[in-house]
Design an enzyme around this catalytic site. Structure first.
Site, PDB file in Angstrom:
ATOM      1  N   HIS A   1     -10.015   1.584   1.285  1.00 12.91           N
ATOM      2  CA  HIS A   1      -9.540   2.919   1.674  1.00 12.91           C
ATOM      3  C   HIS A   1     -10.713   3.882   1.824  1.00 12.91           C
ATOM      4  CE1 HIS A   1      -5.208   2.872   1.734  1.00 12.91           C
ATOM      5  NE2 HIS A   1      -5.118   2.333   0.524  1.00 12.91           N
TER       6      HIS A   1
ATOM      7  N   HIS B   1      -8.948  -3.338  -2.349  1.00  9.88           N
ATOM      8  CA  HIS B   1      -8.011  -2.499  -1.597  1.00  9.88           C
ATOM      9  C   HIS B   1      -8.426  -1.022  -1.657  1.00  9.88           C
ATOM     10  CE1 HIS B   1      -3.741  -1.683  -0.218  1.00  9.88           C
ATOM     11  NE2 HIS B   1      -4.114  -0.493  -0.645  1.00  9.88           N
ATOM     12  N   GLU B   2      -8.677  -0.524  -2.866  1.00 10.91           N
ATOM     13  CA  GLU B   2      -9.008   0.899  -3.018  1.00 10.91           C
ATOM     14  C   GLU B   2     -10.370   1.231  -2.419  1.00 10.91           C
ATOM     15  OE1 GLU B   2      -6.621   2.820  -3.690  1.00 10.91           O
ATOM     16  OE2 GLU B   2      -5.311   1.213  -4.380  1.00 10.91           O
TER      17      GLU B   2
ATOM     18  N   CYS C   1       0.851  -1.193   0.000  1.00  8.86           N
ATOM     19  CA  CYS C   1       0.000   0.000   0.000  1.00  8.86           C
ATOM     20  C   CYS C   1       0.885   1.241   0.000  1.00  8.86           C
ATOM     21  CB  CYS C   1      -0.883  -0.014   1.247  1.00  8.86           C
ATOM     22  SG  CYS C   1      -1.949   1.423   1.421  1.00  8.86           S
TER      23      CYS C   1
END
Length: 197
Positions: free
Chosen positions: A152, A148-149, A106
């Site tokens: 966030h 993952h994004e 990351c």
């Protein structure tokens, strides 16, 4: 457009769910959004990332950019932006991630990577840069990037998904770097590349 600092784990903006990008009744997006998107692309490219969420550069808005290979063939590569993404995935495995195949990194945890359990397939729906509906789906690395994004934007990092010894290793790494506190960032292109590109 400019390369801007990327926030490091511990910054409150990374641990707070983002707000949807406002969309007008006519489908219009904010006038300053293209500039933010361009800055995100430039910063992601300078950091050699496969994705970057707006909150990683301090904007609490629900959008991410990506530049990621997928499993559709050797040359298959996708680049774009997703505004106000909604994520759907296959089942996430409950077993311990494989250190050889499930390593994840990351830009907000520079230079570190840990095995992370992720669904093998993911789909995101949202809007593109012009406000048109967009749907992306994939498996492998592309599915991992989508999860993952979107994570966030929901206010958590991949470190929050770690289990067992991998979670303990990550906590030690964060502590040894002096991270986990507000106000830390790094600027891609300045000093040594934490990922060795």
């Amino acid at each position: 457009m400019a390369v801007v600092p990327i926030r490091i784990v511990g910054d409150p903006v990374l641990h707070t769910p983002t707000s949807p990008v406002p969309v007008g009744a006519d489908g219009s997006l904010p006038a300053d959004l293209p500039e933010l998107i361009a800055t995100m692309y430039e910063t992601m490219d300078a950091a050699h990332g496969v994705g970057l969420a707006a909150n990683q550069i301090g904007y609490g808005l629900r959008l991410f950019v990506y530049d990621c290979a997928d499993d559709r063939g050797k040359a298959a590569h996708r680049r774009g932006v997703v505004i106000n993404p909604v994520l759907e995935t296959s089942e996430i495995p409950e077993n311990m991630p494989d250190p050889d195949n499930d390593d994840e990194g990351c830009l907000s945890v520079p230079g570190e990577s840990f095995p992370t359990g992720r669904a093998t397939w993911a789909r995101v729906t949202g809007l593109d840069a012009e406000g048109n509906p967009v749907e992306l789906e994939g498996s492998g690395l592309f599915a991992r990037m989508l999860q993952h994004e979107t994570g966030h934007l929901d206010g958590y990092l991949y470190l929050d998904c770690l289990i067992g010894r991998h979670a303990r290793s990550a906590k030690r790494a964060v502590k040894s770097h002096g991270w986990g506190v507000p106000g830390l960032s790094w600027l891609p292109g300045e000093g040594p590349d934490p990922f060795g590109h």
